[in-house]
Scaffold this active site. Structure first.
Site, short mmCIF file in Angstrom:
data_model
loop_
_atom_site.label_atom_id
_atom_site.label_comp_id
_atom_site.label_asym_id
_atom_site.label_seq_id
_atom_site.Cartn_x
_atom_site.Cartn_y
_atom_site.Cartn_z
N LYS A 179 0.81 -1.22 0.00
CA LYS A 179 0.00 0.00 0.00
C LYS A 179 0.84 1.27 0.00
O LYS A 179 0.34 2.35 -0.31
CB LYS A 179 -0.87 0.04 1.26
CG LYS A 179 -2.02 -0.93 1.26
CD LYS A 179 -2.79 -0.91 2.58
CE LYS A 179 -2.13 -1.75 3.64
NZ LYS A 179 -2.10 -3.18 3.40
N ALA B 53 -8.57 -7.34 -0.09
CA ALA B 53 -8.31 -8.28 -1.18
C ALA B 53 -9.36 -9.37 -1.15
O ALA B 53 -9.83 -9.78 -0.10
CB ALA B 53 -6.93 -8.89 -1.01
N GLY C 282 0.90 -15.48 15.03
CA GLY C 282 1.28 -14.79 13.78
C GLY C 282 0.15 -14.00 13.16
O GLY C 282 0.19 -13.66 11.99
N GLU D 32 1.37 -8.21 13.08
CA GLU D 32 2.70 -7.95 12.56
C GLU D 32 3.73 -8.38 13.64
O GLU D 32 3.37 -8.46 14.82
CB GLU D 32 2.87 -6.44 12.30
CG GLU D 32 2.00 -5.90 11.19
CD GLU D 32 2.46 -6.38 9.83
OE1 GLU D 32 3.67 -6.60 9.63
OE2 GLU D 32 1.60 -6.55 8.95
N LYS E 195 -5.34 2.22 3.86
CA LYS E 195 -6.41 1.63 3.02
C LYS E 195 -7.48 2.67 2.72
O LYS E 195 -7.98 2.76 1.60
CB LYS E 195 -7.03 0.43 3.74
CG LYS E 195 -6.09 -0.77 3.81
CD LYS E 195 -6.69 -1.89 4.64
CE LYS E 195 -5.73 -3.06 4.74
NZ LYS E 195 -6.16 -4.06 5.73
N GLY F 4 -9.15 -15.06 7.75
CA GLY F 4 -9.58 -16.45 7.69
C GLY F 4 -8.97 -17.21 6.53
O GLY F 4 -8.42 -18.30 6.69
#
Lengths: 376, 376
Positions: free
Chosen positions: A148, A177, A230, A233, A248, A369
């Site tokens: 980005k 996305a 995880g 970040e 975004k 997910g």
């Protein structure tokens, strides 16, 4: 976590973002920048696993001609063998030239390829805008970016220059996305019906944290779990500072034709109170998470008392030329459009002259997910 | 009412469906079939009103080179003047050649145009599949269709042939126009993650009726009002028989790679009990609407007793090669994803291997609302 959104269906994005209009059975040569990062590895794995390189399976077979990390590079004009790909990803530091120069890379590519797409899955700010712009101006190639920073850090005019040609600059994977948010806003602009308001929850990580808090978990506990798995970040402050969500929102609002700038007409209110966002080492930050527990417990019970819950909400609105945008941890109705989100799901709500507030355009799609699926 | 979905942002669909990848500033010649119908008129009005023909306003200015109705035709190789367009729409029966032959039209266009898009906003079943297929096979031109019949009536193989090239066959406006449902399903197929279930409410008209019933209105009253306001087809039985929704489901499921056929593996349960769907004149049908009031009042109160409401739901599911699909007036939870829809809003919920049932892909967009706006 910001990476994750790219990996939901990367090749779909490659194809749809940049190559949708090409003929069937045309081989798509790609060169991946940031291939050894988390998204990069997931992307390559998915390309190999899903038979995307197989012309008998895929309408536009993908052909990986090069992989680059910040320090290494592997390239084969006709396309890399699977073994070479796997070997590069597993031993990225060995056996290849070092210090990749992007400009040199582009020059070589111009000499040897008719068509090529650079896939930017890095998280590099400096230099990447320049490279994207070089590709567009000095080659016939395309760029597909999950990164980005080149878009969110650029000036509004530079943003417009980059994104002018749909066929050569694919960036829908940079925001939600797997959802068509960017394409939708582009369409609205195309019919002179630009978005008037954009609101939503765009962070799988922060959505997950909100759900955990809603279930009564301590903030410190929720963050440590998410970090260990995880989901955040490596430095969770990169999620908690709200910058990823703000970027975004910049990309969406600018796609809608609105010159939005972080810190000017976009106010970023971090998820965690700003005093926690120091530059001390990540271990020190992780050690004092309990100090924020009281704050979040208070916010959650205050919200609950009103039948509300907390969400990290991005909002943009245009009244004529007056633009307002913010990201903020908000108190929202638990049964409302944002409060009813669960876990990592993302949602965007768009209004315009024709998409009235009473019947807006809404997209809801999973956040992390899919990535979890992709990784398994 | 099925027309309405096209007019939500027609030029967006033209551009996005078929021409997205072209260079900026390329003039887009179009020839509209069905121009004197309801959608056709709205489309033309919007094109003229929104400056779509103005290269200074629009990136890819639209150039209307021809308008055709079932019996008349007007054409100008370089593009029609606004006056000629308005005159054709206002006096479609006068002053032009009659009896348009689509094949002759195509031959002429091949002789005089390098690039052209045929925009099918007719509701004609017979012959249109043949014409779409001729355009694709015997010309370099594109088709953009809001007409569902050529796709829904074709065999699955023929459907695939028509829709193979994204760049030449735009049909997203045939289902939930203004939403990216078709593109989303295409992407899933592209990454070998085809939809496993598709469900939703795809009819603005039937959604509106459900909302009216929910508010306690009599069925007969609701239909008469909707009919008087032009919210239904001239013969409301064309909405109430469920075929329009079934055709949309066929298009979506087939886009997802599933060979669905109405009456074979897709069971169409009409909105109104089948005994009302006779072939008597529309006036006679309208005169006996009261006979259905008891049925709908009963259904609504039964549903309400369970905290539910009624929605006309389209469902598709694939278990391996076993395909099931239906359209049906269902009892759904009032706070659930479909029960919470208001008025004419449409919604689609898609699951796949990666879009799990717990976090599906959801798009909600207005149905007739926009069209009303467009008409005013």
């Amino acid at each position: 976590m910001r990476y994750l959104h790219f990996s939901t269906c990367p090749i779909g994005h490659l194809h749809s973002s940049a190559f949708q209009a090409k003929e069937t059975n045309m081989r798509q040569d790609i060169l991946i920048l940031g291939a050894t990062g988390r998204v990069g590895k997931t992307l390559v794995k998915q390309i190999l696993a899903e038979g995307d390189t197989n012309p008998r399976v895929h309408r536009n077979p993908t052909n990986i001609v090069g992989l680059a990390s910040s320090a290494n590079f592997v390239y084969a004009e006709k396309g890399l063998e699977d073994e070479a790909i796997i070997s590069f990803l597993s031993k990225p530091k060995a056996g290849y030239e070092s210090l990749v120069s992007l400009d040199a890379l582009l020059d070589d590519a111009i000499g040897s390829h008719q068509d090529l797409a650079f896939v930017d899955v890095t998280a590099v700010g400096e230099g990447m805008y320049h490279f994207h712009q070089q590709v567009l101006e000095h080659s016939p190639f395309s760029v597909v970016t999950a990164n980005k920073l080149p878009l969110a850090n650029a000036s509004y005019d530079d943003f417009r220059k980059l994104t002018r040609q749909v066929s050569r600059y694919g960036y829908r994977c940079s925001v939600m996305a797997g959802a068509e948010a960017v394409a939708m806003i582009r369409d609205l602009v195309d019919v002179h019906d630009p978005p008037i308001t954009i609101e939503g929850c765009f962070s799988g990580t922060l959505g997950y944290l909100c759900s955990q808090l809603e279930e009564g978990k301590l903030f410190s506990e929720a963050i440590r779990d998410a970090h260990a798995q995880g989901y955040t970040e490596p430095d969770p402050r990169d999620d908690l500072n709200g910058m990823d969500v703000a970027r975004k929102l910049v990309i969406l609002a600018r796609t809608g034709g609105h010159p939005i700038y972080i810190g000017e007409n976009l106010e970023v209110n971090p998820f965690i109170p700003a005093e926690f966002l120091t530059d001390e080492p990540v271990e020190d930050f992780m050690a004092k998470l309990e100090m924020a527990d009281g704050y979040f417990a208070g916010r959650i019970s205050e919200a609950a008392a009103k039948g509300n819950t907390l969400r990290y909400v991005a909002r943009f609105s245009a009244k004529g030329s007056e633009l307002q945008a913010s990201t903020c941890l908000e108190d929202v109705p638990i049964n409302g459009p944002l409060g009813s989100l669960h876990g990592t799901a993302n949602k965007i709500v768009i209004t315009s002259h024709t998409y009235k507030p009473i019947s807006p355009y809404i997209v809801q799609a999973p956040g992390a997910g899919l990535e979890i699926t992709a990784q398994n």
